[in-house]
Write a protein that holds these residues in place. Structure first.
Motif, short mmCIF file in Angstrom:
data_model
loop_
_atom_site.label_atom_id
_atom_site.label_comp_id
_atom_site.label_asym_id
_atom_site.label_seq_id
_atom_site.Cartn_x
_atom_site.Cartn_y
_atom_site.Cartn_z
N LEU A 173 0.83 -1.17 0.24
CA LEU A 173 -0.11 0.08 0.19
C LEU A 173 0.67 0.68 0.05
N ASP A 174 1.84 0.81 0.48
CA ASP A 174 2.89 2.41 0.48
C ASP A 174 3.56 2.75 -0.89
N GLU A 175 4.09 1.50 -1.26
CA GLU A 175 4.22 1.59 -2.82
C GLU A 175 3.47 2.38 -3.52
N VAL A 176 2.21 2.20 -3.44
CA VAL A 176 0.72 2.35 -4.60
C VAL A 176 0.48 3.77 -4.04
N ARG A 177 0.75 4.10 -2.59
CA ARG A 177 0.95 5.38 -2.29
C ARG A 177 1.45 6.22 -3.05
N LEU A 178 2.73 5.92 -2.92
CA LEU A 178 4.22 6.50 -3.16
C LEU A 178 3.42 6.88 -5.12
N ALA A 179 3.43 5.70 -5.65
CA ALA A 179 3.61 6.22 -7.29
C ALA A 179 2.43 6.71 -7.73
N ARG A 206 9.81 12.96 11.93
CA ARG A 206 8.10 12.53 11.76
C ARG A 206 7.65 13.05 10.66
N VAL A 207 8.53 12.80 9.87
CA VAL A 207 7.76 12.98 8.57
C VAL A 207 6.78 11.63 8.32
N ASP A 208 5.85 11.64 7.08
CA ASP A 208 4.74 10.70 7.40
C ASP A 208 4.84 9.88 5.53
N PHE A 209 5.26 10.94 4.79
CA PHE A 209 4.94 10.60 3.51
C PHE A 209 5.84 12.15 3.00
N LEU A 210 6.82 11.17 1.85
CA LEU A 210 7.56 12.32 1.47
C LEU A 210 7.31 11.62 -0.30
N ASP A 211 7.78 12.97 -1.01
CA ASP A 211 7.63 12.22 -2.56
C ASP A 211 8.74 13.67 -3.40
N ALA A 232 16.22 8.09 9.93
CA ALA A 232 16.18 6.52 10.55
C ALA A 232 15.17 5.97 9.67
N LYS A 233 14.12 6.37 9.56
CA LYS A 233 13.45 4.95 9.18
C LYS A 233 13.31 4.29 7.87
N GLU A 234 13.01 3.31 8.02
CA GLU A 234 13.75 2.33 6.70
C GLU A 234 12.59 2.63 5.79
N PRO A 235 11.30 2.77 5.21
CA PRO A 235 10.58 3.15 4.42
C PRO A 235 11.28 4.89 4.14
N LEU A 236 11.66 5.41 4.62
CA LEU A 236 12.29 6.66 4.13
C LEU A 236 13.78 6.38 3.95
N LEU A 237 14.18 5.54 3.99
CA LEU A 237 15.75 5.33 3.58
C LEU A 237 15.36 4.89 2.14
N LYS A 238 14.67 4.14 1.85
CA LYS A 238 14.66 3.51 0.90
C LYS A 238 14.10 4.66 -0.30
N ILE A 239 13.62 5.49 0.27
CA ILE A 239 13.37 6.75 -0.71
C ILE A 239 14.21 6.90 -1.27
N PHE A 240 15.48 7.56 -0.13
CA PHE A 240 16.82 7.88 -0.75
C PHE A 240 17.61 7.12 -1.33
N1 LIG Z 1 6.71 7.70 1.17
C1 LIG Z 1 6.61 8.16 2.28
N2 LIG Z 1 7.59 8.66 2.88
C2 LIG Z 1 7.90 8.81 4.17
N3 LIG Z 1 7.89 8.00 4.73
C3 LIG Z 1 7.11 7.31 4.84
C4 LIG Z 1 6.38 6.72 3.48
N4 LIG Z 1 6.09 5.64 3.06
C5 LIG Z 1 5.29 5.50 4.83
N5 LIG Z 1 6.42 6.11 5.63
C6 LIG Z 1 6.55 5.86 6.61
O1 LIG Z 1 6.59 5.18 7.18
C7 LIG Z 1 5.90 4.91 8.17
C8 LIG Z 1 4.26 3.30 8.39
O2 LIG Z 1 3.74 4.13 7.12
P1 LIG Z 1 2.12 3.18 6.84
O3 LIG Z 1 2.33 1.63 6.39
O4 LIG Z 1 1.69 4.27 5.77
O5 LIG Z 1 1.75 3.81 7.62
P2 LIG Z 1 0.04 4.30 8.09
O6 LIG Z 1 -0.38 3.22 8.65
O7 LIG Z 1 -0.19 5.65 8.63
O8 LIG Z 1 -0.64 4.05 6.84
C9 LIG Z 1 4.19 6.36 8.03
O9 LIG Z 1 4.21 6.44 9.22
C10 LIG Z 1 5.66 6.96 7.23
O10 LIG Z 1 6.88 7.50 8.54
#
Ligand SMILES: Nc1ncnc2c1ncn2[C@@H]1O[C@H](COP(=O)(O)OP(=O)(O)O)[C@@H](O)[C@H]1O
Ligand SMILES: Nc1ncnc2c1ncn2[C@@H]1O[C@H](COP(=O)(O)OP(=O)(O)O)[C@@H](O)[C@H]1O
Lengths: 145, 113, 145, 113
Positions: free
Chosen positions: A36-42, B51-56, B82-90
């Motif tokens: 789902l995170d992939e879908v959100r970003l893509a 504290r970033v939840d989403f970064l494009d 340090a959060k893996e989902p964000l690091l993956k984007i980098f």
């Molecule tokens: N595109 C993104 N950019 C930055 N951080 C992200 C991104 N996608 C996910 N994350 C991080 O991963 C965490 C878990 O993501 P997710 O499973 O989507 O949580 P949620 O339950 O809020 O949908 C988020 O709190 C966020 O910190």
């Protein structure tokens, strides 16, 4: 067959709505949580790209997102910009990313494409069948619960 | 969630804490904040992305822009992430090879980012 | 001018997506928090009604939701069922609601309409301008923050 | 949120606790559950709506249907609902005059719902 279609004026705020819809429909279709995170970003990248193109060319046409929630989960994002612009995408290597001469817009476009290409295994970018524009097609396998 | 920006001074550094969603809609506000800091004379900036939840890509573009601008005036720019989902984007965008990335604000400051 | 348009196959699951979009766009447009629950319920009712009509008439056409996020915040839900069906709406008094002879479908339709009419101050139900179908138009004043 | 259904027996009553969203998508599952109870011989049902986040006309229709069905077999049917947004929905539809509504499960059982 498109089950859900979202069309929106080319404004950044609506990209958020598109992300929301892309993820909500995917979740209900049973797409695995990890995807789902992939879908959100893509979906966000594809729509942000379309909005940027419409603004660049002064197009007021709506951006169109169509979703098929059958196997595979497929999202298509259609812009109406000249195809040369739409297809002129490429990921940039690190040294070019940091290059001073690269404009911020070009950088964002390159990074956006790198994200799309890096995230979505099944990605196609091609001219639309009818009229002017480009279609970004992304799909993910559904493992229905 | 909306973008949240808070800045504080730690010694010679200004730490900008970013929270919420940094995307095509909110990235312009992040850009303005960073430019205001640089134009105001700040030369050592640490951006805390914890504290970033989403970064494009738009958000990433703003960060690269600020880094280049600071480099042009002999400043330093570090990112805390340090959060893996964000690091993956980098990693996917190869920007992990462009930015100095730190595990914590302390680490960034200790490294003299 | 529609800023956002959502079209979906007449399936109950997509009504949830429509509610989500109706509320998300309203929130971003600055609609007061207290009104968001009204929007959620009203958009849901209007869409559920349209889906029920399409299923009743065996129509595979999509239900169309268009949103204008200018003042006033306006949501229009268009179905493609014969107009007699679409306009045959009325709220029911309590004694009829509990009446044994009332079918569950008729009850749900009556209750749905009572909710729409009771919640939405600015509500219009009318035949669509082109083709067959009914438009439920709802609007709420935006007090931009 | 998804529909959540839990039932328990309290003396002669069966209490069905409903949580989440009861709407055009999930109401059929609520209907099945209520019919299964009635077909299984249950005659005194209390439906606890306290954990419901969203209720639409389809959900209301299912509740009315269950009440009528129980009435036809000399059963009783009570609803527990004390939250204002939900109560408003019952008032708007005049269903507050159709259902016995209670503030709590205890009140419903004490009243012999
Ligand atoms: N595109 C993104 N950019 C930055 N951080 C992200 C991104 N996608 C996910 N994350 C991080 O991963 C965490 C878990 O993501 P997710 O499973 O989507 O949580 P949620 O339950 O809020 O949908 C988020 O709190 C966020 O910190
Ligand atoms: N249509 C509805 N049916 C039942 N309960 C509702 C409805 N709308 C709102 N509520 C109740 O009101 C509470 C607050 O609603 P809301 O402000 O929408 O909360 P949220 O922060 O989850 O959006 C909800 O938790 C729910 O219990």
């Amino acid at each position: 067959m498109a089950d859900v279609r979202l069309c929106f004026s080319p404004a950044p705020v609506h990209v958020r709505t598109a992300r929301l819809v892309g993820v909500a429909v995917a979740r209900r279709a049973g797409l695995r949580e990890e995807l789902l995170d992939e879908v959100r970003l893509a979906v966000g990248e594809a729509c942000a790209r379309a909005v940027a193109l419409h603004r660049q060319y002064g197009l007021r046409d709506q951006v169109e997102v169509t979703i098929s929630d059958d196997e595979p989960y497929t999202v298509r994002v259609v812009d109406r910009a000249p195809v040369e612009a739409g297809l002129g995408l490429s990921a940039l290597p690190p040294d070019e990313l940091a290059d001073e001469s690269l404009t911020d817009e070009a950088l964002t476009v390159g990074v956006g494409f790198a994200l799309l290409a890096g995230l979505v295994e099944d990605l196609q970018v091609r001219p639309v069948a009818e009229g002017i524009g480009t279609e970004v097609r992304m799909s993910w396998p559904l493992h229905r619960r | 969630m909306e973008l949240a920006l808070t800045s504080r001074t730690v010694g010679e550094h200004t730490v900008l804490e970013v929270g919420g969603e940094v995307d095509v809609y909110t990235a312009p506000r992040l850009r303005e904040e960073l430019l205001a800091l640089i134009d105001g004379g700040t030369r050592r900036i640490v951006v805390d992305l914890q504290r970033v939840d989403f970064l494009d890509s738009t958000g990433l573009g703003v960060l690269v822009g600020a880094m280049k601008k600071l480099r042009g005036v002999d400043g330093t720019f570090g990112l805390v992430c340090a959060k893996e989902p964000l690091l993956k984007i980098f990693r996917i965008t190869a920007l992990d090879q462009v930015f100095p990335l730190y595990e914590s604000v302390d680490a960034a400051i200790a490294a003299g980012a």
